[in-house]
Design a protein around this motif. Structure first.
Motif, short mmCIF file in Angstrom:
data_model
loop_
_atom_site.label_atom_id
_atom_site.label_comp_id
_atom_site.label_asym_id
_atom_site.label_seq_id
_atom_site.Cartn_x
_atom_site.Cartn_y
_atom_site.Cartn_z
N LEU A 140 14.87 -14.33 70.77
CA LEU A 140 16.18 -13.82 71.18
C LEU A 140 16.29 -13.61 72.68
O LEU A 140 17.33 -13.16 73.16
CB LEU A 140 16.47 -12.49 70.47
CG LEU A 140 16.69 -12.55 68.96
CD1 LEU A 140 16.79 -11.14 68.38
CD2 LEU A 140 17.95 -13.35 68.62
N SER A 141 15.25 -13.93 73.42
CA SER A 141 15.26 -13.67 74.86
C SER A 141 16.38 -14.43 75.57
O SER A 141 16.99 -13.93 76.52
CB SER A 141 13.91 -14.04 75.47
OG SER A 141 12.87 -13.27 74.92
N GLN A 142 16.67 -15.63 75.09
CA GLN A 142 17.70 -16.45 75.75
C GLN A 142 19.11 -15.93 75.50
O GLN A 142 20.04 -16.34 76.20
CB GLN A 142 17.59 -17.91 75.29
CG GLN A 142 17.97 -18.16 73.84
CD GLN A 142 16.83 -17.90 72.88
OE1 GLN A 142 15.83 -17.28 73.24
NE2 GLN A 142 16.98 -18.39 71.66
N VAL A 143 19.29 -15.04 74.52
CA VAL A 143 20.62 -14.47 74.25
C VAL A 143 20.61 -12.96 74.47
O VAL A 143 21.44 -12.25 73.90
CB VAL A 143 21.08 -14.80 72.81
CG1 VAL A 143 21.30 -16.29 72.64
CG2 VAL A 143 20.09 -14.28 71.78
N ALA A 144 19.69 -12.47 75.30
CA ALA A 144 19.56 -11.03 75.51
C ALA A 144 20.83 -10.40 76.04
O ALA A 144 21.15 -9.25 75.72
CB ALA A 144 18.40 -10.75 76.47
N GLY A 145 21.59 -11.13 76.86
CA GLY A 145 22.81 -10.58 77.44
C GLY A 145 24.08 -10.94 76.70
O GLY A 145 25.18 -10.68 77.19
N ARG A 146 23.95 -11.51 75.49
CA ARG A 146 25.13 -11.93 74.72
C ARG A 146 25.55 -10.80 73.78
O ARG A 146 24.72 -10.14 73.18
CB ARG A 146 24.83 -13.19 73.93
CG ARG A 146 26.04 -13.79 73.21
CD ARG A 146 25.65 -15.03 72.45
NE ARG A 146 25.12 -16.07 73.33
CZ ARG A 146 24.60 -17.21 72.90
NH1 ARG A 146 24.53 -17.45 71.60
NH2 ARG A 146 24.16 -18.09 73.77
N THR A 152 25.22 -16.36 66.60
CA THR A 152 25.24 -17.19 65.39
C THR A 152 24.67 -16.39 64.23
O THR A 152 24.10 -15.31 64.41
CB THR A 152 24.41 -18.46 65.61
OG1 THR A 152 23.04 -18.09 65.80
CG2 THR A 152 24.90 -19.23 66.84
N LYS A 153 24.81 -16.92 63.02
CA LYS A 153 24.28 -16.22 61.84
C LYS A 153 22.78 -16.00 61.96
O LYS A 153 22.28 -14.92 61.66
CB LYS A 153 24.59 -17.03 60.58
CG LYS A 153 26.06 -17.05 60.19
CD LYS A 153 26.26 -17.86 58.93
CE LYS A 153 27.73 -17.90 58.55
NZ LYS A 153 27.96 -18.73 57.33
N SER A 154 22.07 -17.01 62.42
CA SER A 154 20.63 -16.90 62.55
C SER A 154 20.25 -15.85 63.59
O SER A 154 19.34 -15.03 63.37
CB SER A 154 20.03 -18.25 62.92
OG SER A 154 18.64 -18.14 63.16
N GLU A 176 17.46 -10.76 51.23
CA GLU A 176 18.05 -12.09 51.48
C GLU A 176 18.20 -12.37 52.98
O GLU A 176 19.32 -12.60 53.46
CB GLU A 176 19.41 -12.19 50.78
CG GLU A 176 19.36 -12.05 49.27
CD GLU A 176 18.80 -13.29 48.59
OE1 GLU A 176 18.54 -14.29 49.28
OE2 GLU A 176 18.60 -13.22 47.37
N PRO A 177 17.13 -12.39 53.74
CA PRO A 177 17.26 -12.64 55.18
C PRO A 177 17.70 -14.06 55.53
O PRO A 177 18.14 -14.32 56.66
CB PRO A 177 15.85 -12.36 55.71
CG PRO A 177 14.95 -12.64 54.55
CD PRO A 177 15.72 -12.21 53.34
N THR A 178 17.59 -15.00 54.59
CA THR A 178 17.95 -16.39 54.88
C THR A 178 19.23 -16.81 54.17
O THR A 178 19.54 -18.01 54.13
CB THR A 178 16.80 -17.33 54.45
OG1 THR A 178 16.58 -17.19 53.03
CG2 THR A 178 15.53 -17.00 55.20
N TRP A 179 19.96 -15.84 53.63
CA TRP A 179 21.18 -16.18 52.90
C TRP A 179 22.18 -16.89 53.81
O TRP A 179 22.46 -16.45 54.92
CB TRP A 179 21.80 -14.93 52.30
CG TRP A 179 23.10 -15.18 51.59
CD1 TRP A 179 24.36 -15.00 52.07
CD2 TRP A 179 23.25 -15.69 50.27
NE1 TRP A 179 25.29 -15.34 51.14
CE2 TRP A 179 24.64 -15.78 50.01
CE3 TRP A 179 22.36 -16.07 49.28
CZ2 TRP A 179 25.14 -16.24 48.81
CZ3 TRP A 179 22.87 -16.53 48.08
CH2 TRP A 179 24.23 -16.60 47.86
N ASP A 180 22.73 -18.01 53.34
CA ASP A 180 23.78 -18.76 54.03
C ASP A 180 23.30 -19.35 55.35
O ASP A 180 24.12 -19.66 56.24
CB ASP A 180 24.99 -17.85 54.28
CG ASP A 180 26.27 -18.65 54.43
OD1 ASP A 180 26.33 -19.78 53.92
OD2 ASP A 180 27.22 -18.16 55.09
N LEU A 181 22.00 -19.53 55.53
CA LEU A 181 21.48 -20.19 56.72
C LEU A 181 21.14 -21.64 56.37
O LEU A 181 20.76 -21.97 55.24
CB LEU A 181 20.23 -19.49 57.24
CG LEU A 181 20.39 -18.05 57.74
CD1 LEU A 181 19.06 -17.53 58.28
CD2 LEU A 181 21.47 -17.94 58.80
#
Length: 639
Positions: A140-146, A152-154, A176-181
């Motif tokens: 998640l480092s690349q989206v730290a400031g988002r 996204t869902k993931s 269900e951590p992978t639901w709808d992925l």
């Protein structure tokens, strides 16, 4: 495999609870249908392992997680042990984590801020370092400031996992951590969980409904459930050996996870298949009870269990102080509100400028108000709009802004992070200053039409009254939102109550002397009665209204010297009110012999009681959020 210090065991766990969805009204009148959901469930998982709980819908997967996390309300039997010690609710809150299927995060916060403002014992540099480490581990480092609303869902699911990992749990449950992925993100999430389990020494238990073959290498253990019964629990690789030994080998090129899931699922396509599959599953359940013990407890890999003297190690490590948690919550609220992101700007504008904007519109409408006879009715109408504006803007702002924080509170309170009183205290510490500044600005816009800035105290009292009305309506709506999930229904209910109070108690739409006795005495229990009386007294005893006002530019009413408005109307229909005091007498005096400034128009009484209503509602809400509500009411907000 790293050396591990923790083992979670379930021994012969039974759980009975609700087996079908019903409405709240059915619950209240005893219409709950209950049954056995988990039947003699036993399982073992060690630190550093990932266990998948597999089963079709209704098999009891989520119920199992809720039993482990002590969130169920129905009767349970059996033992849940962490390192041979009972896993109590307090132990779970301090040492374990639960990632629910749905988690509502506060908009306006970035990924890094969400992790940083999660209440933990860490603070300062240590917490910042931990946040950066968790973001790196979860990619998640690349989206730290988002902001969270643009993930996204993931990314959102991984952030939900990070909120729990920041607390260093020894056991982590995931629903269900992978639901709808999509397949790629499913693989990414499971591989990240596997790496986190080994890196942090965490025992991870997750539920899956449709496992893919590419996640097989990341699962050390698996538990198959069918209608609450255990078909198999143990190592994933030993699973192939076990089913092969009892005559159910997995065909080549088949996904073993999915193949044995189908084997553990009741076939409902026809009556014959239903009976056959039911009988087969019952046989598998009985066979595993007789022969599966060795597979359930078998240790996977080189686990070194060092439980210390007596086989026990301390589990309770203490929680962060209330002051530390309160400061974290307050900082999070302020950061989300003052954010320069879209959500933050929206919140700031609503809190600061919605009431001034409404009063500016009133100013545009009433700015050309002339000092003729009709100004008495016009000013009274302006007061109605001013009073209603303070009430309704408070309701609207609360309905728009509060539910997102309320939902997050209900979700975090299940984790034992803080209670309702601390949540409301921090929320009010953030909200009340904003409402005061907003009311002060709004009052500065409208007050020149009703008074004079020469007396600054009159303006200050005017601001206090409107601020008290705003706070009262906001707190009233928050109290309704305590038990009403739908914000639109809560808004309609709150507005309806406010409309009745303003209509009957303000003395504007209906004069006080026109009310029946029981309605008149009922007005004593409403804030609008005292706030409106104060504003009317302040407005109509203005020096401008001390002398008789002309009917228009050509007709003068200077000969009026009576206080009885009805007598004046009879002698001269054009000149109804000789002064503001006569208007107040008509609206508020129920007996012509009453002294106008006694009772209902008392300055100190109206100011004090109006403020007391606002303070009383604040205190009432603090106690309201302490009261333990029925589980089915609280569950509505946590779904």
């Amino acid at each position: 495999m790293i050396a591990s210090d923790f083992v979670l065991e379930l021994c012969n766990v039974y759980y009975s609870g609700q087996v079908e969805q019903i409405s709240c009204m059915q619950r209240l009148f005893g219409g709950i249908k209950t049954g056995v959901i988990l039947k003699d469930v036993s399982m073992t998982v060690y630190s550093g392992e990932v266990m998948a709980v597999l089963g079709s819908k209704g098999s009891g997967k989520k119920a199992l997680l809720d039993v482990i996390s002590r969130r169920v309300q129905g009767p349970t039997r059996g033992q849940i042990l962490l390192n041979n010690q009972p896993l109590s609710l307090s132990v779970f809150h301090q040492r374990c984590g639960y990632v629910t299927h749905k988690c509502d995060l506060i908009p306006g916060l970035t990924v890094e801020q969400v992790l940083y403002y999660t209440p933990t014992k860490l603070a300062g540099y240590l917490k910042k370092s931990k946040v950066k480490q968790v973001m790196a581990d979860l990619a998640l480092s690349q989206v730290a400031g988002r902001c969270t609303e643009y993930l996204t869902k993931s990314e959102y699911r991984r952030l939900m996992i990070g909120i729990q990992l920041i607390k260093d749990p020894v056991v982590l449950l995931l629903d269900e951590p992978t639901w709808d992925l999509n397949p790629l993100n499913t693989y990414l999430v499971i591989s990240i969980l596997s790496n986190a389990a080994k890196k942090y020494g965490t025992a991870i238990i997750l539920t899956m409904e449709k496992p893919r073959s590419d996640v097989f290498p990341f699962l050390e253990r698996v538990l198959y459930l069918c209608l609450g019964d255990v078909v198999y629990t143990g190592g994933t690789r030993q699973m192939l050996e076990y089913f092969n030994a009892i005559g159910f080998p997995c065909p080549q090129l088949e996904n073993p996870l999915m193949y044995y899931l189908c084997l553990s699922t009741v076939d409902r396509r026809s009556r014959e298949r239903f009976i056959e599959s039911n009988h087969q599953i019952a046989t598998l359940v009985e066979k595993f009870k007789m022969e599966g013990g060795i597979y359930r407890k078998a240790s996977i890999g080189n686990h070194v269990m060092d439980l210390g003297p007596g086989g026990k190690i301390p589990l309770l490590l203490g929680k962060p102080s209330h002051l530390q948690v309160g400061w974290t919550l307050y900082s999070r609220l302020m950061t989300a509100t003052l954010s320069f992101k879209k959500s933050g700007i929206k919140q700031t504008c609503l809190r600061l400028f919605s009431l001034p904007l409404f009063y500016f519109m009133l100013w545009l409408i009433y700015k050309d108000m002339k000092n003729f006879q009709h100004t008495f009715i016009t000013r009274s109408g302006l007061l109605l709009n001013v009073l209603a504006g303070a009430y309704f803007i408070g309701i609207i702002n609360c309905i728009i802004l509060f539910p997102r924080y309320r939902t997050r509170y209900f979700q975090e309170s299940q984790e034992g992070l803080y209670g309702g009183t601390l949540f409301l205290t921090t929320y009010n510490m953030m909200s009340i200053p904003f409402s005061f500044f907003s009311t002060a600005i709004a009052s500065a816009i409208i007050f020149p039409l009703l008074g004079s800035f020469e007396d600054i105290m009159e303006y200050f009292y005017f601001t206090l009254i409107l601020w008290a009305c705003y706070i009262f309506s906001e707190q009233q709506t928050m109290a309704i939102l305590m038990i009403v999930k739908d914000y639109l229904s809560a808004a309609i209910f709150s507005i309806y109550i406010t409309c009745i109070c303003v209509t009957l108690s303000s003395g504007i739409l209906r004069s006080m002397k026109g009310l029946q006795d029981w309605l008149f005495y009922l007005t004593y229990a409403t804030q609008a009665r005292y706030a409106s009386a104060f504003l009317h007294r302040q407005t109509f005893l203005n020096p401008i209204l001390h002398e008789a006002l002309p009917y228009n530019e050509t007709k003068n009413c200077s000969n009026m010297n009576l206080l009885d408005a009805s007598a004046l109307s009879a002698t001269d229909p054009y000149c109804r009110y000789p002064n503001g005091q006569a208007f107040l007498t008509e609206r508020y005096s129920r007996d012509p012999t009453d002294v106008i400034f006694s009772g209902i128009l008392d300055f100190d009484l109206n100011l004090g009681v109006t403020l007391a209503f606002a303070l009383g509602m604040l205190i009432f809400n603090l106690f309201l959020y302490i009261i333990p509500l029925p589980a089915f009411v609280k569950a509505k907000f946590r779904e």
